[in-house]
Scaffold this motif. Structure first.
Motif, PDB file in Angstrom:
ATOM      1  N   THR A 177       9.114  -1.102   1.824  1.00  0.00           N
ATOM      2  CA  THR A 177       8.864   0.225   1.264  1.00  0.00           C
ATOM      3  C   THR A 177       7.527   0.271   0.524  1.00  0.00           C
ATOM      4  O   THR A 177       6.764   1.235   0.653  1.00  0.00           O
ATOM      5  N   GLU A 178       7.225  -0.769  -0.243  1.00  0.00           N
ATOM      6  CA  GLU A 178       5.950  -0.787  -0.976  1.00  0.00           C
ATOM      7  C   GLU A 178       4.767  -0.803  -0.015  1.00  0.00           C
ATOM      8  O   GLU A 178       3.741  -0.165  -0.280  1.00  0.00           O
ATOM      9  N   LEU A 179       4.892  -1.521   1.087  1.00  0.00           N
ATOM     10  CA  LEU A 179       3.815  -1.511   2.074  1.00  0.00           C
ATOM     11  C   LEU A 179       3.609  -0.097   2.612  1.00  0.00           C
ATOM     12  O   LEU A 179       2.473   0.376   2.733  1.00  0.00           O
ATOM     13  N   ASP A 216       4.437   2.718   1.129  1.00  0.00           N
ATOM     14  CA  ASP A 216       3.926   3.559   0.047  1.00  0.00           C
ATOM     15  C   ASP A 216       2.426   3.370  -0.153  1.00  0.00           C
ATOM     16  O   ASP A 216       1.745   4.287  -0.619  1.00  0.00           O
ATOM     17  N   LYS A 217       1.917   2.209   0.194  1.00  0.00           N
ATOM     18  CA  LYS A 217       0.486   1.925   0.028  1.00  0.00           C
ATOM     19  C   LYS A 217      -0.314   2.270   1.274  1.00  0.00           C
ATOM     20  O   LYS A 217      -1.498   1.973   1.362  1.00  0.00           O
ATOM     21  N   GLY A 218       0.340   2.925   2.244  1.00  0.00           N
ATOM     22  CA  GLY A 218      -0.366   3.430   3.413  1.00  0.00           C
ATOM     23  C   GLY A 218      -0.531   2.443   4.558  1.00  0.00           C
ATOM     24  O   GLY A 218      -1.296   2.696   5.486  1.00  0.00           O
ATOM     25  N   VAL A 219       0.194   1.328   4.521  1.00  0.00           N
ATOM     26  CA  VAL A 219       0.101   0.363   5.616  1.00  0.00           C
ATOM     27  C   VAL A 219       0.747   0.966   6.857  1.00  0.00           C
ATOM     28  O   VAL A 219       1.821   1.573   6.790  1.00  0.00           O
ATOM     29  N   LYS A 273       7.915  11.460  -2.912  1.00  0.00           N
ATOM     30  CA  LYS A 273       7.024  10.988  -1.845  1.00  0.00           C
ATOM     31  C   LYS A 273       6.671  12.132  -0.892  1.00  0.00           C
ATOM     32  O   LYS A 273       5.533  12.242  -0.441  1.00  0.00           O
ATOM     33  N   SER A 301       1.355 -14.548   0.943  1.00  0.00           N
ATOM     34  CA  SER A 301       0.472 -13.781   0.060  1.00  0.00           C
ATOM     35  C   SER A 301       0.081 -14.638  -1.144  1.00  0.00           C
ATOM     36  O   SER A 301       0.689 -15.680  -1.413  1.00  0.00           O
TER      37      SER A 301
END
Length: 192
Positions: free
Chosen positions: A148-150, A152-155, A182, A82
């Motif tokens: 988890t962040e992925l 949470d961002k809808g991935v 959530k 990234s």
């Protein structure tokens, strides 16, 4: 199996401040970046060679190929780099240009200039979390935070599974944190 603690923003800032105060801050930021921005395990971070990450001109590669012997499951894998990880690695390279010129050298070096073992990486994470006053965090915290962040961002969970390099979707699902906030946010998405 107890999961590694996810960090709050305040805890993440405390860890960053502790790393900043350390003698090898650029190296340590790059190690943490592999965990938080690519989801690498301690054994995978320890196994990296300079040539795995930097091209012949010393530039950060956009893709890292891990050989079977460099991974937990002994399966060759591809890591996508990234922009945030590339920035941390470019800063590392600028701080240690002579080291980065040695393509066969371990990517990360100790104070004695030897490479890190997986256990040394685990201990490094534990040390910085302890210095930041964070309990329950481990070398797996960054990996779990990344996945988890992925989510949470809808991935899509299949994309997350591929990025985690898990063979089984159930393994990936165990990494993703669920909590009441959530769940409440999810039910509010339903229109009617």
């Amino acid at each position: 199996m107890k999961q590694a603690k996810l960090l709050t923003q305040a805890e993440h800032k405390r860890v960053q401040a502790v790393i900043d105060a350390h003698r090898y801050s650029r190296r340590n930021h790059a190690i943490f970046a592999f965990s938080y921005f690519a989801g690498l395990r301690a054994c995978e971070i320890a196994a990296l060679k300079v040539g795995d990450v930097f091209d012949a001109n010393g530039q950060v590669s956009d893709t890292i190929f891990l050989a079977a012997g460099q991974t937990k499951g002994n399966d060759a894998n591809t890591i996508l780099v990234s922009k945030k990880l590339a920035r941390a690695l470019a800063i590392y390279a600028a701080a240690y240009p002579k080291h980065v010129a040695r393509v066969d050298a371990p990517l990360f070096f100790s104070a004695k200039r030897g490479g890190f073992s997986a256990q040394t990486i685990v201990n490094l994470f534990a040390r910085f979390y302890a210095l930041a006053g964070i309990k329950g965090a481990s070398s797996h915290t960054g990996r779990r935070q990344f996945l988890t962040e992925l989510a949470d961002k809808g991935v899509n969970v299949r994309v997350i599974q591929a990025l985690a390099r898990h063979k089984n979707l159930n393994t990936t699902m165990r990494y993703i944190d669920l909590n009441e906030n959530k769940l409440r946010n999810a039910i509010e998405l339903v229109s009617g």
